[in-house]
Design an enzyme around this catalytic site. Structure first.
Site, PDB file in Angstrom:
ATOM      1  N   LYS A   1       0.853  -1.200   0.000  1.00  0.00           N
ATOM      2  CA  LYS A   1       0.000   0.000   0.000  1.00  0.00           C
ATOM      3  C   LYS A   1       0.884   1.244   0.000  1.00  0.00           C
ATOM      4  CE  LYS A   1      -3.758   1.971   2.890  1.00  0.00           C
ATOM      5  NZ  LYS A   1      -4.550   1.756   4.112  1.00  0.00           N
TER       6      LYS A   1
ATOM      7  N   SER B   1      -9.534   1.848   3.414  1.00  0.00           N
ATOM      8  CA  SER B   1      -8.686   2.595   2.510  1.00  0.00           C
ATOM      9  C   SER B   1      -7.727   1.729   1.694  1.00  0.00           C
ATOM     10  CB  SER B   1      -7.876   3.630   3.288  1.00  0.00           C
ATOM     11  OG  SER B   1      -7.039   3.013   4.246  1.00  0.00           O
TER      12      SER B   1
ATOM     13  N   SER C   1      -9.561  -0.665   7.497  1.00  0.00           N
ATOM     14  CA  SER C   1      -9.071  -0.517   6.132  1.00  0.00           C
ATOM     15  C   SER C   1      -8.480  -1.751   5.478  1.00  0.00           C
ATOM     16  CB  SER C   1      -8.035   0.595   6.074  1.00  0.00           C
ATOM     17  OG  SER C   1      -8.694   1.816   5.992  1.00  0.00           O
TER      18      SER C   1
HETATM   19  N1  GLN Z   1     -12.732   4.083   7.135  1.00  0.00           N
HETATM   20  C1  GLN Z   1     -11.984   4.408   8.301  1.00  0.00           C
HETATM   21  C2  GLN Z   1     -11.532   5.847   8.246  1.00  0.00           C
HETATM   22  O1  GLN Z   1     -11.824   6.479   7.301  1.00  0.00           O
HETATM   23  C3  GLN Z   1     -10.842   3.484   8.483  1.00  0.00           C
HETATM   24  C4  GLN Z   1      -9.650   3.841   7.736  1.00  0.00           C
HETATM   25  C5  GLN Z   1      -8.460   2.989   8.014  1.00  0.00           C
HETATM   26  O2  GLN Z   1      -8.566   1.930   8.658  1.00  0.00           O
HETATM   27  N2  GLN Z   1      -7.297   3.479   7.607  1.00  0.00           N
HETATM   28  O3  GLN Z   1     -10.920   6.337   9.130  1.00  0.00           O
END
Ligand code: GLN
Length: 476
Positions: free
Chosen positions: A78, A153, A177
């Site tokens: 990532k 994400s 994410s």
């Molecule tokens: N959807 C969550 C956020 O926007 C989780 C994101 C993540 O785990 N990086 O914070």
């Protein structure tokens, strides 16, 4: 070329000379080119991956006993993980042109065991989002239906495995994410306990929540990759010194499990009926197999999301203050003094969602509001953590859906950030409590899109979590 879905099968074929590593990498590069429309990768390290493949092939011929445990395993990373001498941008303009000076410990450890890094994957900017639409490179698309998002994400990471462009993907999970995109794409995705994998070289979003996670086709592949990356690291004082078990050798779950689920979660109005029905079917199935499955009332569920967004935005506002237009990446062209350089670089460099969170985080930390929001949210986190850990004194696992719906259409969530935040309802608890959690594909839901089941276990119980997950895969 057969689609490889397991490290052990792949490595057996490589050793037997059925395929070469060079053929494998060539195949994956081809797959990446064919799936370019999905926008899963922001950069492909083609030449380098081929060179590494050639070295692996040579080593397999000359010194087969010397290859590492991840030899031949092609991995995507990532775009928030540092890889020495490669660009890293957190899918943000603010890091335009920035090259890593060192590798993340997680990356370094898999490379040392022979993994081949094929490229960096698209994601929501700084990990902020649940759809992968919040990226300077544009949205990633779900390979099962390109009109839909892959989740986020770590959306690019999930699609890189889903579209068979690599065998394993490294993602990060601050509030879901890794698990939610794994659920949306129909693959396995695990977030280990907080501190299990070093965060050194992970571009921080919310440091007390962030963890490196693994996306793959099978529980075995997650187990092996975790084993290689886990363990203490002098560069991250929050990494744990708890011994790392041989996960791969402990994958048989030889007893009946004591499982609970929350009635508040399963009766939540946001949960789509098809996912609810499939989850309840699984509970019945487990009961029939002799496992104990009980409903619990967890009355803190509705506080999880608000507390998470207060705490993570607070941490983000502090973590992201380092991107000032001076030290890293992007600098505005039309600033004439220092203050303007800060302001214009940050205004132009960060996305709307990132700025929204920096402002919210700055607000909850500011004098006069600190006690009302930040301190309060810390207390809520403490309660959630304690209550969650209490549950594990009595139960082995908590089961709940990974997400309340199947993958959304591209654009469906973009105008309503709060609706998107609320959809994290099932994944955030694990990060609040620091426990390990995994998504296992459960079946197909609405419009034939994948549905996942999430399993959570007690802190550092990854071995049990993985073994039970393997059992689950066997019955699903
Ligand atoms: N959807 C969550 C956020 O926007 C989780 C994101 C993540 O785990 N990086 O914070």
């Amino acid at each position: 070329m057969p689609k490889y879905t397991s490290i052990s099968t792949l490595q057996a074929d490589l050793r037997a000379g059925k395929i070469t590593c060079t053929e494998l990498v060539t195949y994956y590069l081809n797959q990446i080119a064919q799936h370019k429309n999905l926008n899963a990768y922001v950069e492909v390290f083609a030449e380098e991956a081929l060179a590494q493949a050639a070295r692996t092939d040579q080593m397999l011929k000359e010194n087969p006993e010397r290859v590492g445990s991840l030899f031949g395993v092609v991995v995507s990373i990532k775009d928030v993980l540092a890889y020495k001498d490669h660009k890293v941008s957190a899918a943000s303009k603010i890091l335009e042109g920035y090259t890593s000076l060192f590798s993340a410990t997680a990356v370094e450890r898999i490379v040392a065991e022979g993994a081949i890094i094929i490229g960096r994957t698209n994601c929501d900017q700084f990990g902020m989002g649940s759809t992968n639409e919040n990226s300077v490179y544009g949205p990633t698309r779900n390979a099962l239906d390109p009109e839909r998002v892959p989740g986020g994400s770590s959306g690019g990471a999930a699609v890189s495995v889903q579209a068979d462009t690599c065998l394993v993907a490294l993602g990060t999970d601050t509030g879901g994410s890794v698990r939610q995109p794994a659920a949306f794409c129909g693959i396995v995705g695990m977030k280990p306990s907080y501190g299990r994998i070093s965060r050194h070289g992970l571009l921080a979003y919310a440091s007390s929540f962030d963890q490196v996670g693994i996306l793959a086709n099978s529980v075995e592949d997650v187990a092996l990759t975790l084993e290689v990356m886990a363990g203490s690291d002098a560069y991250d004082s929050t990494s744990s010194t708890t011994a790392v078990p041989k996960y791969i050798k402990q994958l048989s779950f030889g007893r009946k499990a004591k499982i609970c689920y929350f009635s508040t979660a399963i009766n939540h109005p946001s949960l789509s009926p098809d996912i609810k029905a499939q989850t309840e079917n699984l509970f019945d199935r487990l009961r029939k197999d002799g496992h104990e499955v009980q409903a619990l009332d967890f009355d803190l569920l509705e506080y999880i999301i608000p507390a998470y967004y207060v705490l993570t935005t607070a941490e983000a506002s502090s973590n992201l203050s380092r991107y000032d237009g001076i030290r890293f990446g992007y600098r505005s062209d039309d600033a004439t003094n220092l203050m303007e350089t800060y302001k214009k670089s940050r205004t132009e460099g960060f996305s709307t969602e990132v700025k929204r969170r920096i402002m919210l985080g700055t607000f909850v930390l500011s004098a006069g509001f600190y006690d009302a929001y930040y301190s309060k949210a810390q207390k809520v986190r403490r309660l959630i953590r304690e209550k969650t850990l209490d549950i594990f004194r009595e139960y082995d696992f908590i089961l709940m859906p990974a997400a309340p719906s199947v993958a959304w259409k591209v654009g469906e969530m973009s105008d309503d950030p709060v609706a998107m935040y609320l959809a994290d309802i099932y994944t955030v608890q694990a990060n609040m409590a620091g426990i390990p959690a995994i998504n296992i594909p459960l079946g197909k839901g609405k419009d034939d899109m994948p549905v996942g089941i999430q399993v959570m276990a007690g802190i550092f119980k990854e071995n049990e979590l993985l073994a039970f997950s393997k059992l689950l895969c066997g019955i699903l």
